[in-house]
Structures are given as C-alpha cells and as structure tokens.
Motif scaffolding. Structure first.
Motif, PDB file in Angstrom:
ATOM      1  N   GLY A  19       0.817  -1.215   0.000  1.00 44.07           N
ATOM      2  CA  GLY A  19       0.000   0.000   0.000  1.00 44.07           C
ATOM      3  C   GLY A  19       0.845   1.256   0.000  1.00 44.07           C
ATOM      4  N   THR A  20       1.922   1.242   0.805  1.00 43.13           N
ATOM      5  CA  THR A  20       2.807   2.407   0.875  1.00 43.13           C
ATOM      6  C   THR A  20       3.407   2.712  -0.486  1.00 43.13           C
ATOM      7  OG1 THR A  20       3.357   1.807   3.153  1.00 43.13           O
ATOM      8  CG2 THR A  20       4.833   3.345   2.051  1.00 43.13           C
ATOM      9  N   THR A  57       0.510   3.632  -3.299  1.00 41.28           N
ATOM     10  CA  THR A  57      -0.080   4.968  -3.162  1.00 41.28           C
ATOM     11  C   THR A  57       0.953   6.052  -3.462  1.00 41.28           C
ATOM     12  OG1 THR A  57       0.357   4.871  -0.791  1.00 41.28           O
ATOM     13  CG2 THR A  57      -1.878   4.396  -1.486  1.00 41.28           C
ATOM     14  N   GLY A  88       0.675   8.496  -6.527  1.00 38.58           N
ATOM     15  CA  GLY A  88       0.629   9.919  -6.171  1.00 38.58           C
ATOM     16  C   GLY A  88       1.630  10.714  -6.990  1.00 38.58           C
ATOM     17  N   ILE A 126      -7.262   3.021  -2.463  1.00 43.65           N
ATOM     18  CA  ILE A 126      -5.903   3.301  -2.895  1.00 43.65           C
ATOM     19  C   ILE A 126      -5.836   4.554  -3.774  1.00 43.65           C
ATOM     20  CG2 ILE A 126      -3.998   2.402  -4.290  1.00 43.65           C
ATOM     21  CD1 ILE A 126      -4.139   0.688  -1.951  1.00 43.65           C
ATOM     22  N   SER A 142      -6.423   7.814  -1.934  1.00 45.83           N
ATOM     23  CA  SER A 142      -5.237   8.151  -1.146  1.00 45.83           C
ATOM     24  C   SER A 142      -4.150   8.733  -2.038  1.00 45.83           C
ATOM     25  CB  SER A 142      -4.682   6.911  -0.455  1.00 45.83           C
ATOM     26  OG  SER A 142      -5.669   6.262   0.258  1.00 45.83           O
ATOM     27  N   ALA A 143      -3.951   8.098  -3.193  1.00 46.24           N
ATOM     28  CA  ALA A 143      -2.916   8.579  -4.112  1.00 46.24           C
ATOM     29  C   ALA A 143      -3.232  10.004  -4.558  1.00 46.24           C
ATOM     30  CB  ALA A 143      -2.816   7.649  -5.315  1.00 46.24           C
ATOM     31  N   VAL A 190      -3.604   9.968   4.724  1.00 46.84           N
ATOM     32  CA  VAL A 190      -3.882   8.642   4.182  1.00 46.84           C
ATOM     33  C   VAL A 190      -4.805   7.854   5.109  1.00 46.84           C
ATOM     34  CG1 VAL A 190      -2.818   6.453   3.554  1.00 46.84           C
ATOM     35  CG2 VAL A 190      -1.724   8.587   2.891  1.00 46.84           C
ATOM     36  N   ILE A 236      -7.913   5.885   3.143  1.00 45.40           N
ATOM     37  CA  ILE A 236      -7.491   4.664   2.449  1.00 45.40           C
ATOM     38  C   ILE A 236      -8.415   3.488   2.715  1.00 45.40           C
ATOM     39  CG2 ILE A 236      -5.891   3.763   4.181  1.00 45.40           C
ATOM     40  CD1 ILE A 236      -3.988   3.238   1.713  1.00 45.40           C
ATOM     41  N   THR A 292      -1.351   1.607   4.607  1.00 48.12           N
ATOM     42  CA  THR A 292       0.067   1.870   4.389  1.00 48.12           C
ATOM     43  C   THR A 292       0.772   1.666   5.733  1.00 48.12           C
ATOM     44  OG1 THR A 292      -0.013   4.209   4.981  1.00 48.12           O
ATOM     45  CG2 THR A 292      -0.490   3.661   2.695  1.00 48.12           C
TER      46      THR A 292
END
Lengths: 297, 318
Positions: B80-81, B84, B88, B173, B176-177, B248, B252, B268
C-alpha cells in the motif's frame, strides 16, 4: 530575392517550403497545446488551495463561537469547546520551538562557519536534510521508544521533545543558508577590530541574518503547530483541562483527528472549527515569514 | 595605551575560552543531529527485533495481520505504501511540471510571486487538514461520481476493467494517491521552479535565437540541463508521500488486504501504525511489529531521500 525566385522555379524547393510551413505550423500548435496544459495545471493547483480554504470557511466558520475558546472539550452532545486543545497546542508548540531553535541555530552556525568542506560538516548537512523530510510519525515512534516507555507514560514534555526534533532541521537549513549570504567583509571587519570569532558570529552575523533566521523559526512553528502523527505517540491527547507537562496533554491536531473521525455531529463541527483555526494560524505564520524575509531583500 | 597592554593577556585568555566553548557547542549540536538519526534507526530496530525474530524474513512477505493468532506480516502495508506513493507521484509530476513551466517561462512577471506563494501555501496546510478535507469532500465526490463513471467506462476492458472495478466506496488506494498527489505537488513544483531558474539565460536565448518555440526550449534546453535535479525533486516528493500518515489514514479504507482494484481499500505502513498503536500494549508482539514496520519505512524513505539529496546536490556543485 533571386534565391527565393530560383527556389520557386524548382518543384522540389516548393515542396520543401510547403513541408516547412506545415512543420512550423505543427510546432507552433504543439507549443500552444503545451502552454494551455501548463496554464490548466496551474489553475488545477490553485483550485485545490481554494477548495480546501473554502471548505474550511464554509464548514468551520459557522461553529466559531466564543465558547470554543472558553470551554474545554466535552463528551458528544453536551456542548464544549476547544480550550484545552488550543492551550495544549500553544504550550507544546512554544516549548518545542524553544528547545529546538537554539540547537538548530548552533548546527546551522557549525555548518556555515566551522564545518564547511569537512567530512563531519557534510555528514551533518546530509543527515539534517534527510531529517527535514523524514516521516514525522517515525519521530513520534522514536520518542515513544526512548522517552515515553522508559519514563512512565505519555506526557506533554514528550510531545514537546518530538516537536523539537522536527524544529531542528528546519532552523538548520535557514540558518546555514542565511549565514552563507553574509559578506566575508563583515566578518573581516569584526576580526580587524579584535573581536573573537564567537563575538563576530553572535553580534555581527546573527544580527545581519536576523530576518532570515526569524523566517526559519516562524516556518518551524507553522510546521509543528499542525503536526499530528508525532503527538499520537507522545502527548497522546487529553479530554480534560491539564497544563501539567508530566501528564498527557491535549492538542488541536490530535483533537481534530479524534473529532473528525467520530460519528457525532457536534464533534465533527468542532473538528471543522479546529481545522479552520489551525489552518489559518499556520498560513498566517507562513505569510508573515515571507514578509519578514522580503524586508531584507 | 599601557592599560590596554596590561589587559591583553587576560583578554586573550577569555577570548580563546569563549571561542573554544562556542565552537565546541556548535560542533556538539552538529554531532547531536547525527546521534538523533542513528538513535531513530537503532531504537526502531531494537523495538522491532522481537517481531523480526519471531517471523524472520517471512515478516516482509506475509499478508496476515492477525492480533488474535499473534501473526503479523508487513506485505500489505508495504504494498500500500509503495503503490499509493508511486501513483501519487504519477498524478503530481505532470501537474507540478506544468506549474513550474508556467511560473518560469509563461506567467507575466508580476503574476509569478502571488501564484508561487499560493502553491507554496498548499505545502503549509497541515496533513490532518488534507485528511479531513479528503474524507468529507473528496471521498463523496469519488464515490458518487468519479468511481461509478470509471467503473462503467472500463467495464469489460482487460486490465483496466480489473484496476477500476467496484464497489465504489469513495475511499481506497486511488483516493489516497490523489490526496498524496495534492500534498506533494507544491514540493515538486517549487523544486522544479527553482532548478529551472538555474539555467543560464544565454542558453535559452541561443535556442530562441535559432527559432525554437517556448516548449522546444523547455524540452531541449531546460529539461536536459536540469534533469538530475528534476529527478531529485521528484524523489523528494516520493519521500514525503511514503511517510505521510494522517491524510492517508482518513481516506485509504484501512483494510489489511491487497485488492486488485485501485478503488479497493488498503493500508500503508504509516496508517496501520497510527491506527493500531492505541491497541498495542507495551511489550506486546503487536507493538514490536509496528516498530518493525516503522523501521522498514525509515529504511525505505532514507534511501529515497538520500538519492534525492545527492541528485539535488550535483546541480548545486556544477
């Protein structure tokens, strides 16, 4: 002239010119399209800012009463304000800045005056720049590990230390940049008068760089005033009135986090008010910082 | 005169003492910065050690996060980290480039400062505000309009149909991005603008002189000249996006599952640490796993930020 006529008389040349014309039109068309896209990108970027500020004013301004500043947070449905959160934020921001600023100032001085070109100086500059952008949640976890857990739990002072760690690299960056702008002639003049180095730095260079250094401190205050993540692991938050530094302490960002994520309408409303206060506080500090810096130039 | 002469030895003594104290204090604080960074790494590693011991290498690739069975894995938060943050960046870079191009080449002189300041103010807005705004404003828009539209649009299309599949919660996702992109946009745009301004005017003038358009000057002169720093600025944005927490956490969806759809929820490293920490008692394996996640995040962002610094440094030197 004759060259042009000659080219015209040859069929190949005319074709080349036609192609050149098309190419040129294509190039200028691309240029216009890219320019339009860039203007569009800028409009989109500014729209985000306007949308955020607009939302805050729209949803936060209505809840802005005197009671927000005079009463502490209460359980949902029973009114209440943000007094403890505001005071807690002020205390932690001020103490964090007071701890972090002298350290940052000295590190910046070291980098600009003593450590130029040395291995240690380069290492410190590099590490400070990395700290500047390091995730603030990790600074919270770090203070939790070395301070909160060994020394008996969440406390206001732990929050202050976490914020101080965030303040340091910001002050370092501006201090070093500003000291490097001071003309060598000023330092030489101080030395020629017989002033020791530390006096020339403190009384000449700091004074000459005062606006820049003040800008750095203001930006640091603005940055830590809105920090939430590090405080979750250090000062935790406190729903009642407390200015005891050894106890968990409330703060605006953590209260906003708690209230905005709650299902209670009056808490969410107070969350918006808090968000409005903190955003406009932070943006005002930023604008003041810019004005201070411009005065110098 | 004689007074001065007699005062000199004592004066010199205090002078050198003062100098020595000041220099030592400055150097000591410099070393303190190094100590802080090392201490962050060491304390997170020590804190995470029980988790690393218990799960070994498996910690990195285990998708479970099960407090009941005391099994914790980092696969989903790491995924996820990275996803995103990279998404982003993909959204933010074209916008940032457009803004930087506009601010350095296109905008009228008097207009550059206010627009530049406005973009920089976007960087000053606290991340909790982005979270709240994202949750109450962006999520409904995504859920009501953008996601249903894209689900219908790409329905049945291979790959894209899977990436943009329902249900349309609004969170997830992609949302968040998007929020991350807005947050890092000003950092990338400001860095790009600053490095674009370092290109010597004579280079650009020569290119205009042979008939280049503004875009051709940007593409053939400015971008090649500043390539390393532009990448450095993007890496700086990436470093920020990787560790972003509050914004986030709000949008998310906070689910420990890898979804094939970009509309699916996830988490994340930063969001799971912020959310799970209050329910992790001191000394528990769960807390240790969170600290281990923190250590991983630190390693990832340190590498990214270090590369960013090196790339930005080369420009300054040349």
């Amino acid at each position: 002239m004759s060259a042009t006529l000659a080219a015209d008389s040859i069929p190949g040349g005319a074709r080349n010119e036609k192609i050149a014309g098309q190419l040129s039109r294509g190039r200028s068309r691309t240029n216009i399209v890219v320019k339009a896209l860039c203007i569009l990108a800028t409009i989109v970027g500014l729209t985000f800012l306007v949308a955020i500020l607009g939302t805050l004013l729209w949803l936060g301004f209505g809840g802005l009463h005197l009671s927000v500043f005079t009463t502490v947070t209460r359980p949902p449905g029973s009114g209440g304000g943000l007094l403890n959160a505001i005071v807690g934020s002020l205390i932690q921001t001020v103490v964090g800045t007071v701890i972090g600023t002298p350290i940052g100032l000295l590190v910046g001085t070291y980098l600009a005056e003593y450590g130029r070109g040395t291995v240690l100086g380069n290492a410190v500059r590099f590490v400070s720049d990395v700290l500047l952008s390091a995730p603030s949640i990790l600074i919270g976890l770090f203070i939790y590990q070395i301070f909160v857990e060994p020394f008996g739990g969440f406390s206001g002072i732990a929050g202050c230390i976490a914020l101080a760690v965030i303040v340091i690299p910001i002050v370092v960056r501006t201090t070093e940049d500003m000291l490097q702008l001071i003309p060598t002639a000023l330092r030489e003049a101080a030395v020629a008068l017989g002033a020791p180095r530390w006096k020339s730095i403190v009384f000449i260079c700091y004074r000459a760089a005062l606006n820049g250094i003040a800008t750095g401190v203001l930006l640091a205050i603005a940055r830590v005033a809105g920090e939430t993540a590090p405080l979750l692991f250090t000062s935790l938050g406190n729903s009642s009135w407390s200015i005891d530094m050894t106890q968990p302490m409330s703060s605006l960002p953590v209260t906003i986090y708690q209230f905005a994520g709650s299902p209670f309408e009056d808490w969410v409303q107070l969350g918006w008010v808090g968000a409005l206060l903190i955003t406009f506080g932070v943006l005002t500090l930023n604008i003041i910082a810019r004005v201070v810096l411009r005065k110098r130039a | 005169m004689s007074q001065t002469a007699s005062a000199t030895p004592a004066h010199r003594a205090t002078t050198s003492t003062g100098d020595a104290i000041f220099a030592a204090a400055a150097k000591g604080c410099g070393i303190l910065v190094l100590v802080i960074l090392s201490a962050i790494i060491v304390s997170l590693f020590i804190g995470g050690l029980p988790a690393f011991r218990a799960f070994g290498f498996n910690f990195l690739v285990n998708p479970d996060w099960d407090p009941v069975r005391q099994i914790f894995g980092a696969e989903v938060p790491i995924y996820g980290t990275l996803v995103t943050a990279v998404l982003g960046i993909a959204i933010a870079v074209p916008l940032a480039f457009g803004i930087a191009f506009y601010l350095t080449e296109l905008a009228p002189e008097w207009f550059r400062r206010p627009v530049g300041t406005a973009v920089e103010l976007l960087a000053a807005v606290p991340s909790i505000i982005y979270g709240m705004w994202g949750f109450f404003v962006v999520v409904p828009i995504m859920g009501d309009y953008v996601q249903p539209f894209m689900i219908d649009l790409f329905d049945g299309v291979p790959v894209l149909g899977t990436l943009f599949a329902g249900p349309a919660f609004g969170t997830g996702i992609l949302t968040s991005a998007l929020i991350l992109a807005i947050m890092i946009l000003p950092f990338i745009a400001a860095t790009m603008r600053d490095v674009f301004l370092t290109v010597p005017a004579v280079f650009k003038e020569s290119a205009y002189g042979v008939g280049c358009t503004t875009w051709e000057v940007m593409r053939s002169i400015v971008l090649p000249y500043t390539r390393a720093s532009v990448v450095g600025g993007i890496m700086l944005g990436l470093g920020r996006a990787l560790g972003e927490t509050m914004a986030v956490t709000f949008v998310i969806g906070n689910t420990n599952r890898i979804s094939t759809s970009l509309f699916g929820p996830g988490n994340t490293i930063a969001s799971i640490v912020a959310l799970e920490f209050p329910e992790s008692p001191t000394g528990s394996l769960k807390l240790s796993s969170l600290l281990a996640l923190g250590f991983l995040l630190f390693v990832i962002s340190f590498i990214v930020l270090a590369i960013s610094r090196l790339l930005l440094r080369t420009k300054v030197k040349s």
